[in-house]
Design a protein around this motif. Structure first.
Motif, PDB file in Angstrom:
ATOM      1  N   GLN A 127       0.827  -1.194   0.000  1.00 49.24           N
ATOM      2  CA  GLN A 127       0.000   0.000   0.000  1.00 49.24           C
ATOM      3  C   GLN A 127       0.865   1.248   0.000  1.00 49.24           C
ATOM      4  O   GLN A 127       1.882   1.321   0.668  1.00 49.24           O
ATOM      5  N   ARG A 128       0.403   2.238  -0.724  1.00 49.04           N
ATOM      6  CA  ARG A 128       1.163   3.490  -0.823  1.00 49.04           C
ATOM      7  C   ARG A 128       0.712   4.452   0.266  1.00 49.04           C
ATOM      8  O   ARG A 128       0.162   5.525   0.005  1.00 49.04           O
ATOM      9  N   THR A 129       0.931   4.021   1.480  1.00 47.77           N
ATOM     10  CA  THR A 129       0.657   4.818   2.665  1.00 47.77           C
ATOM     11  C   THR A 129       1.935   4.867   3.492  1.00 47.77           C
ATOM     12  O   THR A 129       2.819   4.011   3.338  1.00 47.77           O
ATOM     13  N   GLY A 132       2.298   1.645   5.543  1.00 47.16           N
ATOM     14  CA  GLY A 132       2.660   0.487   4.725  1.00 47.16           C
ATOM     15  C   GLY A 132       4.118   0.510   4.311  1.00 47.16           C
ATOM     16  O   GLY A 132       4.817  -0.510   4.349  1.00 47.16           O
ATOM     17  N   ASN A 360      -5.013  -7.828  -4.383  1.00 51.52           N
ATOM     18  CA  ASN A 360      -5.019  -7.392  -2.993  1.00 51.52           C
ATOM     19  C   ASN A 360      -5.618  -8.476  -2.110  1.00 51.52           C
ATOM     20  O   ASN A 360      -6.809  -8.754  -2.154  1.00 51.52           O
ATOM     21  N   ASP A 451      -3.018   8.336   0.160  1.00 47.09           N
ATOM     22  CA  ASP A 451      -3.140   6.949  -0.266  1.00 47.09           C
ATOM     23  C   ASP A 451      -3.528   6.970  -1.736  1.00 47.09           C
ATOM     24  O   ASP A 451      -4.703   6.922  -2.078  1.00 47.09           O
ATOM     25  N   CYS A 497      -9.250  -3.350   2.559  1.00 43.38           N
ATOM     26  CA  CYS A 497      -8.884  -1.992   2.183  1.00 43.38           C
ATOM     27  C   CYS A 497      -7.905  -2.051   1.020  1.00 43.38           C
ATOM     28  O   CYS A 497      -6.905  -2.749   1.085  1.00 43.38           O
ATOM     29  N   GLN A 498      -8.194  -1.324  -0.028  1.00 45.41           N
ATOM     30  CA  GLN A 498      -7.334  -1.314  -1.193  1.00 45.41           C
ATOM     31  C   GLN A 498      -6.690   0.046  -1.351  1.00 45.41           C
ATOM     32  O   GLN A 498      -7.129   1.034  -0.777  1.00 45.41           O
ATOM     33  N   THR A 499      -5.618   0.088  -2.156  1.00 38.40           N
ATOM     34  CA  THR A 499      -4.962   1.353  -2.414  1.00 38.40           C
ATOM     35  C   THR A 499      -5.947   2.326  -3.020  1.00 38.40           C
ATOM     36  O   THR A 499      -6.615   2.034  -3.998  1.00 38.40           O
TER      37      THR A 499
END
Length: 516
Positions: A127-129, A132, A360, A451, A497-499
């Protein structure tokens, strides 16, 4: 005379050109900016694990990732490197191609190889958080901390008796990223060990009364020194430096390696002189620009270890609140046992496989049975083996137990696929397992964590800023009535939860990694 309107238009047009745009990250940004020339020195030869973003300033996804990436850099300061390369810069385009960059942003984790040599490079597909990214980098860090027990204490102390050593006494069963980074800083200078509070002989020998406590053994007959300062990276490094200077980063070349490099340089110079002589004798020879060469890194397609849940609070937060979706938990009493290694490796390979396929899947976690909350949960589910793998969905009130004969990759994958497809029976969770969520008031000026979405547009939807509820412990929730659901209901798993789906799932804050 220049017309001011025409000048403004000209500036606007020039700034719109890709080559005229500045990079995303300013000089004040916590993100380290590297290029084709500095990558080898700052990243490839670094002692520490790094994550590198390859981006283009005009890329919408890159702009959406920027806030989360800078937040991750702040959280990992002093622990690991968070860097970025502007692939739109002409000087970096060839280098980005060598690194296998085909789209923006591309994130790669670069980990030093134990024993030296070219670093290992792996794509980051999580994930681009900020949370993550931080979790993945921490999991990829090399661990040079020696686990010391009562039975190995004497050997640890007697080995290279004149060399300095440091011992951290802790009540935790896992090694913190801060201690790992300190061990990297002092690699081959000070041997860093960790002792659990359950090791009575070691605790008594050094008179430990509180945790964590750091002891420095300067070497030889010098007495042990107890650290009583702030448990922060800079202060700890200063304390340990009295026994030996930390390694510079990147580390200087070793004497043998330096000699080889000098010989290689002389050979290169001779070849260059010969080429220069031949080029001078040719009247048709054309001069070529001096383009710096970059040795291609070793890119290894290898699965990273699955994340570890090292506290009861994190276990509840990730998997045991009434809003938690499906989690796969691997409970292990000893992560070094053959069965634990096999189980964890199978889950890591599966996680890597699904990430490579851009699919995912629900998260996988390693859970040491030594952490608070693990033993009561296992007792409630009547699980007693050294290694236990379960899938649990607190939101729907069900769980499933892996009952395979072994932990082979294919066996575990078949079990995961059955859960993913909603096949097979599910067991009802016992009362008191799921924690009730208490809603917290929304702050006046929340700080959202970016995100990015997968849409190819600069104007991507921003992540939601809703705060996560604070869960109570299972003990406080003992009287809660579980949600109505059949113990054998074969329904599809709840979508995870997805990107780009922060509005649905809520953005999670990045974990702190500055504690021992």
């Amino acid at each position: 005379m220049h017309h001011p309107t025409l000048c403004a238009v000209a500036v606007a047009l020039l700034s719109a050109l890709p080559g005229a745009q500045a990079g995303l990250y300013s000089k004040k940004s916590p993100v380290l900016q590297v290029d084709a020339k500095s990558y080898d020195r700052l990243i490839a030869k670094s002692n520490h694990t790094s994550i590198v973003e390859f981006y283009a300033p005009w890329c919408g996804h890159c702009k959406n990732l920027q806030p989360a990436y800078e937040k991750a850099a702040k959280n990992l300061a002093g622990i690991a490197k968070v860097a970025a390369v502007d692939c739109d810069d002409d000087a970096n385009k060839q280098f980005c191609g060598q690194m296998g960059v085909q789209g923006f942003p591309t994130l790669k984790i670069v980990r030093p190889k134990k024993g030296g040599g070219k670093p290992m490079v792996q794509d980051y597909n999580g994930q681009r958080t900020a949370s993550g990214i931080v979790e993945a980098v921490v999991q990829a860090m090399n661990n040079h901390v020696v686990k010391v027990e009562d039975k190995t204490l004497d050997k640890f102390l007697d080995d290279e008796k004149d060399a300095p050593k440091a011992l951290l006494f802790t009540d935790k069963g896992t090694t913190s990223s801060l201690l790992k980074s300190i061990a990297i800083d002092f690699l081959d200078v000070i041997t860093v060990g960790q002792v659990r509070n359950t090791q009575a002989k070691a605790v008594e020998k050094f008179g430990i009364t509180k945790y964590p406590t750091l002891i420095l053994l300067p070497g030889g007959d010098a007495p042990a020194v107890t650290y009583d300062g702030e448990l922060k990276k800079e202060a700890l490094v200063t304390f340990l430096s009295q026994a030996g200077a930390p390694n510079p980063d990147p580390a200087p070349a070793k004497p043998k390696a330096a000699k080889k490099e000098k010989k290689a340089e002389k050979k290169t110079e001779k070849k260059t002189e010969k080429k220069a002589d031949s080029s001078e004798s040719s009247s048709t020879a054309e001069s070529e620009p001096d383009v710096p060469t970059q040795e291609a890194p070793v890119i290894i397609e290898k699965a990273l270890p699955i994340p570890t849940i090292n506290s009861q609070e994190k276990l509840i937060k990730e998997c045991l609140t009434e809003k938690s979706h499906t989690c796969v938990l691997a409970f292990v009493s000893n992560s070094e046992s053959d069965s634990a290694k096999k189980a964890l490796d199978s889950l890591a390979q599966l996680s890597f496989k699904y990430a490579q396929g851009k699919r995912n899947l629900f998260p996988f976690y390693e859970v040491p049975t030594s952490i608070n909350g693990a033993a009561p949960l296992l007792r409630a589910l009547d699980l007693t083996n050294e290694v236990e793998i379960i899938a649990i969905n607190a939101r729907r009130g069900w769980w499933r137990h892996f009952e395979g004969a072994d932990f082979a990759h294919t066996t575990v994958e078949s079990w995961i696929d059955a859960i993913r497809m909603g096949e097979g029976s599910k067991k009802k969770l016992p009362e008191g397992i799921v924690a009730i969520s208490v809603e917290q008031p929304t702050p006046a000026t929340p700080e959202p964590e970016a995100d990015p979405t997968a849409a190819d547009t600069p104007d991507a939807t921003e992540a939601a800023t809703s705060e996560e509820p604070t869960p109570l412990t299972p003990e406080e929730n003992a009287t809660r009535v579980p949600p109505e659901s059949s113990a054998t209901e074969a329904t599809d798993p709840e979508p995870e939860c997805q990107t780009g789906a922060a509005e649905q799932c809520g953005a999670r804050p990045a974990a702190e990694h500055d504690e021992l």
